[in-house]
Design a protein around this motif. Sequence first.
Motif, mmCIF file in Angstrom:
data_model
loop_
_atom_site.group_PDB
_atom_site.id
_atom_site.type_symbol
_atom_site.label_atom_id
_atom_site.label_comp_id
_atom_site.label_asym_id
_atom_site.label_seq_id
_atom_site.Cartn_x
_atom_site.Cartn_y
_atom_site.Cartn_z
ATOM 1 N N TRP A 186 0.848 -1.192 0.000
ATOM 2 C CA TRP A 186 0.000 0.000 0.000
ATOM 3 C C TRP A 186 0.886 1.246 0.000
ATOM 4 N N LYS A 187 0.827 1.998 -1.101
ATOM 5 C CA LYS A 187 1.772 3.103 -1.285
ATOM 6 C C LYS A 187 1.684 4.203 -0.224
ATOM 7 N N PRO A 188 0.483 4.562 0.263
ATOM 8 C CA PRO A 188 0.478 5.615 1.286
ATOM 9 C C PRO A 188 1.202 5.230 2.576
ATOM 10 N N ALA A 189 1.379 3.937 2.796
ATOM 11 C CA ALA A 189 1.905 3.492 4.082
ATOM 12 C C ALA A 189 3.392 3.167 4.071
ATOM 13 N N TRP A 190 3.980 2.983 2.866
ATOM 14 C CA TRP A 190 5.335 2.458 2.832
ATOM 15 C C TRP A 190 6.270 3.342 2.015
ATOM 16 N N ASP A 191 7.483 3.426 2.477
ATOM 17 C CA ASP A 191 8.510 4.227 1.815
ATOM 18 C C ASP A 191 9.073 3.459 0.618
ATOM 19 N N ALA A 192 9.337 4.156 -0.473
ATOM 20 C CA ALA A 192 9.823 3.508 -1.690
ATOM 21 C C ALA A 192 11.163 2.828 -1.473
ATOM 22 N N GLU A 193 11.993 3.364 -0.597
ATOM 23 C CA GLU A 193 13.298 2.760 -0.348
ATOM 24 C C GLU A 193 13.143 1.402 0.333
ATOM 25 N N ILE A 194 12.191 1.269 1.231
ATOM 26 C CA ILE A 194 11.958 -0.013 1.895
ATOM 27 C C ILE A 194 11.535 -1.064 0.875
ATOM 28 N N ILE A 195 10.581 -0.716 0.029
ATOM 29 C CA ILE A 195 10.088 -1.676 -0.961
ATOM 30 C C ILE A 195 11.173 -1.975 -1.993
ATOM 31 N N GLY A 196 11.879 -0.939 -2.435
ATOM 32 C CA GLY A 196 12.936 -1.150 -3.412
ATOM 33 C C GLY A 196 14.023 -2.065 -2.890
ATOM 34 N N SER A 197 14.407 -1.882 -1.633
ATOM 35 C CA SER A 197 15.431 -2.746 -1.031
ATOM 36 C C SER A 197 14.942 -4.183 -0.934
ATOM 37 N N ASN A 198 13.661 -4.368 -0.584
ATOM 38 C CA ASN A 198 13.090 -5.714 -0.532
ATOM 39 C C ASN A 198 13.133 -6.381 -1.908
ATOM 40 N N VAL A 199 12.766 -5.629 -2.936
ATOM 41 C CA VAL A 199 12.777 -6.167 -4.293
ATOM 42 C C VAL A 199 14.183 -6.618 -4.673
ATOM 43 N N GLY A 203 4.565 1.129 -11.199
ATOM 44 C CA GLY A 203 4.671 0.422 -9.936
ATOM 45 C C GLY A 203 5.781 0.976 -9.063
ATOM 46 N N TRP A 204 6.208 0.135 -8.132
ATOM 47 C CA TRP A 204 7.270 0.512 -7.212
ATOM 48 C C TRP A 204 8.628 0.503 -7.897
ATOM 49 N N PHE A 205 8.761 -0.319 -8.929
ATOM 50 C CA PHE A 205 10.071 -0.554 -9.521
ATOM 51 C C PHE A 205 9.914 -0.585 -11.041
ATOM 52 N N THR A 206 10.070 0.569 -11.690
ATOM 53 C CA THR A 206 9.832 0.694 -13.124
ATOM 54 C C THR A 206 11.159 0.628 -13.881
ATOM 55 N N ILE A 207 11.094 0.862 -15.176
ATOM 56 C CA ILE A 207 12.312 0.859 -15.985
ATOM 57 C C ILE A 207 13.295 1.940 -15.531
ATOM 58 N N HIS A 208 12.776 2.999 -14.920
ATOM 59 C CA HIS A 208 13.650 4.094 -14.465
ATOM 60 C C HIS A 208 14.451 3.707 -13.220
ATOM 61 N N ASP A 209 14.085 2.606 -12.594
ATOM 62 C CA ASP A 209 14.784 2.134 -11.393
ATOM 63 C C ASP A 209 15.753 0.992 -11.682
#
Length: 256
Positions: A108-121, A147-153
Amino acid sequence: MDAKTGFVTQIGMEYGEAFEIADDLGFDYVELMMDSATERQHLDPDAVRASADDCGLDLAVHLPFALDIGSPFEHVRGGAIREVQAAVETASAFGATKGVLHASSSAWKPAWDAEIIGSNVVRSVREIDEFADELGFEICVENIPDGWFTIHDFDRIFEETDASMTLDTGHARIDGLDSGGTASFVGRHGDRISHFHLNDTRRAKDEHLPFGSGTIDFREIFAALPDGWNGTLSLEVFTLDYGYIETSKAYLDTLL
């Protein structure tokens, strides 16, 4: 370019028929979607391999779509990783050597920081890739749009893992890259791009049209690949009518 060509099966396609048609049309391989009726528990690896061998085909797979390997919840993420690994084992057992992986999350995007999700991925990709490597199986991470992790990431995937990339051309367009922008990306990262989903579109939508009927300039994209590139090109056409696959193959052969 010394690429091999194939197509992705769709929900409702029976794999034996898909293999026979791929053979008739001169494809090198089929990318078997491991969801729905061709999810790993529904497959007999020996039967799949025998069917592909009868048609003289290699195999790739699209690993299950909706497994949340980036989840912030420990047990969800761990279960997703184990399920992907089980699918890799099954795919390897029937002779596939390459699999497309969605590196994404439904967090859920409002609840989680992108860095946390990106590191998990990234951690999950690394773990899955290391597991697959032991089986001689190549993980090809796909760019997922919006999404959380697009081509730009993807620089982070390239820098922090050894996994290869599946470049989905339609997904790149959704995330703002026109044909020239995608070609530029390919020019920078062609050594890590092992696989393509040839997803043709007329606009920034995930249309998956018959190849050549959209407005993506695939000639420009292919020209950006390194000399001698020998990866795989999967037509990903949302259809159950093999006539559209045949038309797509003819156009792809012309470009190649």
